[in-house]
Design an enzyme around this catalytic site. Sequence first.
Site, short mmCIF file in Angstrom:
data_model
loop_
_atom_site.label_atom_id
_atom_site.label_comp_id
_atom_site.label_asym_id
_atom_site.label_seq_id
_atom_site.Cartn_x
_atom_site.Cartn_y
_atom_site.Cartn_z
N CYS A 107 -19.06 -70.30 -11.32
CA CYS A 107 -18.77 -71.24 -10.24
C CYS A 107 -19.19 -70.63 -8.90
CB CYS A 107 -17.27 -71.54 -10.23
SG CYS A 107 -16.76 -72.59 -8.85
N CYS A 110 -15.77 -69.83 -6.85
CA CYS A 110 -14.72 -68.87 -7.22
C CYS A 110 -15.16 -67.85 -8.25
CB CYS A 110 -13.48 -69.60 -7.71
SG CYS A 110 -13.69 -70.33 -9.35
N CYS A 156 -14.47 -77.23 -12.05
CA CYS A 156 -14.03 -75.86 -12.29
C CYS A 156 -12.50 -75.88 -12.37
CB CYS A 156 -14.50 -74.95 -11.16
SG CYS A 156 -13.76 -73.31 -11.24
N CYS A 159 -10.87 -73.59 -9.24
CA CYS A 159 -10.88 -73.97 -7.81
C CYS A 159 -11.07 -75.46 -7.59
CB CYS A 159 -11.96 -73.18 -7.07
SG CYS A 159 -13.62 -73.75 -7.44
N CYS A 179 -24.06 -82.01 -17.79
CA CYS A 179 -25.13 -82.16 -16.80
C CYS A 179 -24.59 -81.63 -15.47
CB CYS A 179 -25.49 -83.64 -16.71
SG CYS A 179 -26.84 -83.96 -15.58
ZN LIG Z 1 -14.47 -72.53 -9.19
#
Ligand SMILES: [Zn+2]
Length: 189
Positions: A107, A110, A156, A159, A179
């Site tokens: 990510c 984070c 995610c 976060c 995707c």
């Molecule tokens: Zn994240």
Amino acid sequence: MKIFRYLSGGILLIFLLFGAVVLPGAGAPEQKEGTVSSPEGEGAKDEIQLYSVEKRGWIMTRKIYKTAEEWKRLLSPEAYHVTEKQGTERAFSGAYWDHHEKGVYRCIRCGNDLFTSDTKFESGTGWPSFRTPVSEKNIDTRIDRSLFRERVEVLCSRCGAHLGHVFKDGPKLAGLRYCINSVALMFGK
Ligand SMILES: [Zn+2]
């Protein structure tokens, strides 16, 4: 009629006792102290279990909460638009749709491990596409009814960053196609 008075008094007493026992429990979730954002705006709370590719196992960490203004300061305009405003990068424009190195896609906000190169495949869509996430716990999904159709949004789990969508037209066996916007990801070998 005396018995009636005793009876109603008894019911009232039971109600009061019951209420005294039940109500504090019902209010409990609000009573978490020390989980509000710290003065530095760190805002970390809520422990979660995530899979770490590097450690090859589960780790305990904390969710990350920041305001839109904080993310705007920390991210590039493109990453902010995609991860915070549910935006979509132009097809064939991102860094990873045609990226073939072996490693982990984390990510951008984070560092949570999201996808690995092992499950990446050529979808021809112009966005990096994956068969499965690192683990079901490392991502969240929710129904997205924007653009006059129903899609499943991928976020995610640490976060809350918007990552992209998952479709049911992927390769067998699971048949899923995650995707994902390149700009929401950060690749590491
Ligand atoms: Zn994240």
